[in-house]
Design a protein around this motif. Structure first.
Motif, PDB file in Angstrom:
ATOM      1  N   GLN A 117      72.207  76.362  46.693  1.00  9.27           N
ATOM      2  CA  GLN A 117      70.953  76.742  46.053  1.00  9.27           C
ATOM      3  C   GLN A 117      69.861  75.698  46.285  1.00  9.27           C
ATOM      4  O   GLN A 117      68.774  75.817  45.724  1.00  9.27           O
ATOM      5  N   GLY A 118      70.156  74.685  47.076  1.00  9.17           N
ATOM      6  CA  GLY A 118      69.140  73.710  47.444  1.00  9.17           C
ATOM      7  C   GLY A 118      69.263  72.350  46.795  1.00  9.17           C
ATOM      8  O   GLY A 118      68.348  71.534  46.904  1.00  9.17           O
ATOM      9  N   ALA A 119      70.355  72.060  46.128  1.00  8.89           N
ATOM     10  CA  ALA A 119      70.522  70.776  45.451  1.00  8.89           C
ATOM     11  C   ALA A 119      71.031  69.729  46.437  1.00  8.89           C
ATOM     12  O   ALA A 119      72.181  69.298  46.397  1.00  8.89           O
ATOM     13  N   ILE A 153      67.449  74.068  38.885  1.00  5.09           N
ATOM     14  CA  ILE A 153      67.817  74.546  37.548  1.00  5.09           C
ATOM     15  C   ILE A 153      66.692  75.395  36.963  1.00  5.09           C
ATOM     16  O   ILE A 153      66.933  76.461  36.391  1.00  5.09           O
ATOM     17  N   GLU A 154      65.463  74.951  37.123  1.00  9.51           N
ATOM     18  CA  GLU A 154      64.312  75.722  36.646  1.00  9.51           C
ATOM     19  C   GLU A 154      64.279  77.108  37.287  1.00  9.51           C
ATOM     20  O   GLU A 154      64.060  78.121  36.615  1.00  9.51           O
ATOM     21  N   CYS A 155      64.545  77.169  38.581  1.00 10.45           N
ATOM     22  CA  CYS A 155      64.565  78.444  39.310  1.00 10.45           C
ATOM     23  C   CYS A 155      65.701  79.342  38.818  1.00 10.45           C
ATOM     24  O   CYS A 155      65.514  80.542  38.631  1.00 10.45           O
ATOM     25  N   ILE A 156      66.872  78.769  38.610  1.00  2.31           N
ATOM     26  CA  ILE A 156      68.022  79.537  38.115  1.00  2.31           C
ATOM     27  C   ILE A 156      67.680  80.168  36.767  1.00  2.31           C
ATOM     28  O   ILE A 156      67.942  81.350  36.530  1.00  2.31           O
ATOM     29  N   ILE A 157      67.072  79.385  35.885  1.00  2.00           N
ATOM     30  CA  ILE A 157      66.710  79.891  34.560  1.00  2.00           C
ATOM     31  C   ILE A 157      65.653  80.981  34.665  1.00  2.00           C
ATOM     32  O   ILE A 157      65.754  82.029  34.018  1.00  2.00           O
ATOM     33  N   GLU A 158      64.630  80.759  35.486  1.00  2.00           N
ATOM     34  CA  GLU A 158      63.552  81.744  35.651  1.00  2.00           C
ATOM     35  C   GLU A 158      64.077  83.065  36.195  1.00  2.00           C
ATOM     36  O   GLU A 158      63.570  84.129  35.856  1.00  2.00           O
ATOM     37  N   GLN A 159      65.084  83.008  37.057  1.00  2.00           N
ATOM     38  CA  GLN A 159      65.639  84.224  37.648  1.00  2.00           C
ATOM     39  C   GLN A 159      66.675  84.876  36.750  1.00  2.00           C
ATOM     40  O   GLN A 159      67.254  85.904  37.095  1.00  2.00           O
ATOM     41  N   GLY A 160      66.925  84.282  35.592  1.00  2.00           N
ATOM     42  CA  GLY A 160      67.872  84.859  34.642  1.00  2.00           C
ATOM     43  C   GLY A 160      69.328  84.694  35.029  1.00  2.00           C
ATOM     44  O   GLY A 160      70.191  85.371  34.475  1.00  2.00           O
ATOM     45  N   GLU A 161      69.609  83.823  35.973  1.00  2.00           N
ATOM     46  CA  GLU A 161      70.986  83.573  36.377  1.00  2.00           C
ATOM     47  C   GLU A 161      71.652  82.630  35.382  1.00  2.00           C
ATOM     48  O   GLU A 161      70.976  81.903  34.649  1.00  2.00           O
TER      49      GLU A 161
END
Length: 89
Positions: free
Chosen positions: A35-37, A59-67
């Motif tokens: 995921q890019g980490a 992590i911000e992206c994961i949360i925003e996408q509802g994952e």
């Protein structure tokens, strides 16, 4: 609020014909690398700081996408001989 600790792999990275002095440090989190980490730096400290910045965005992206974030339970105090990145959500 939850705290997530992620194992970090930190390794020297260089081309086969480069000297050790020209090597850079590569840092990544195996559980989130796809995921890019991942990041790099000229020093271990710089690579870890750059990785922390990348992980914060991942992590911000994961949360925003509802994952879902990893739900593995961790002890409240974790002592490690390997580098870790910690994220509070």
């Amino acid at each position: 609020m939850k705290t997530y600790s992620f194992q970090v792999v930190l390794e020297k990275d260089k081309w086969p014909d480069e000297s050790d002095e020209d090597a850079v440090w590569r840092a990544y989190i195996p559980a989130l690398e796809h995921q890019g980490a991942a990041s790099w730096g000229y020093t271990q400290k710089e690579a870890l700081k750059n990785l922390q910045d990348a992980v914060d965005l991942v992590i911000e992206c994961i949360i925003e996408q509802g994952e879902k974030l990893p739900s593995e339970s961790r002890p409240q105090i974790q002592v490690s001989d390997i580098p870790l990145i910690v994220v509070n959500v």
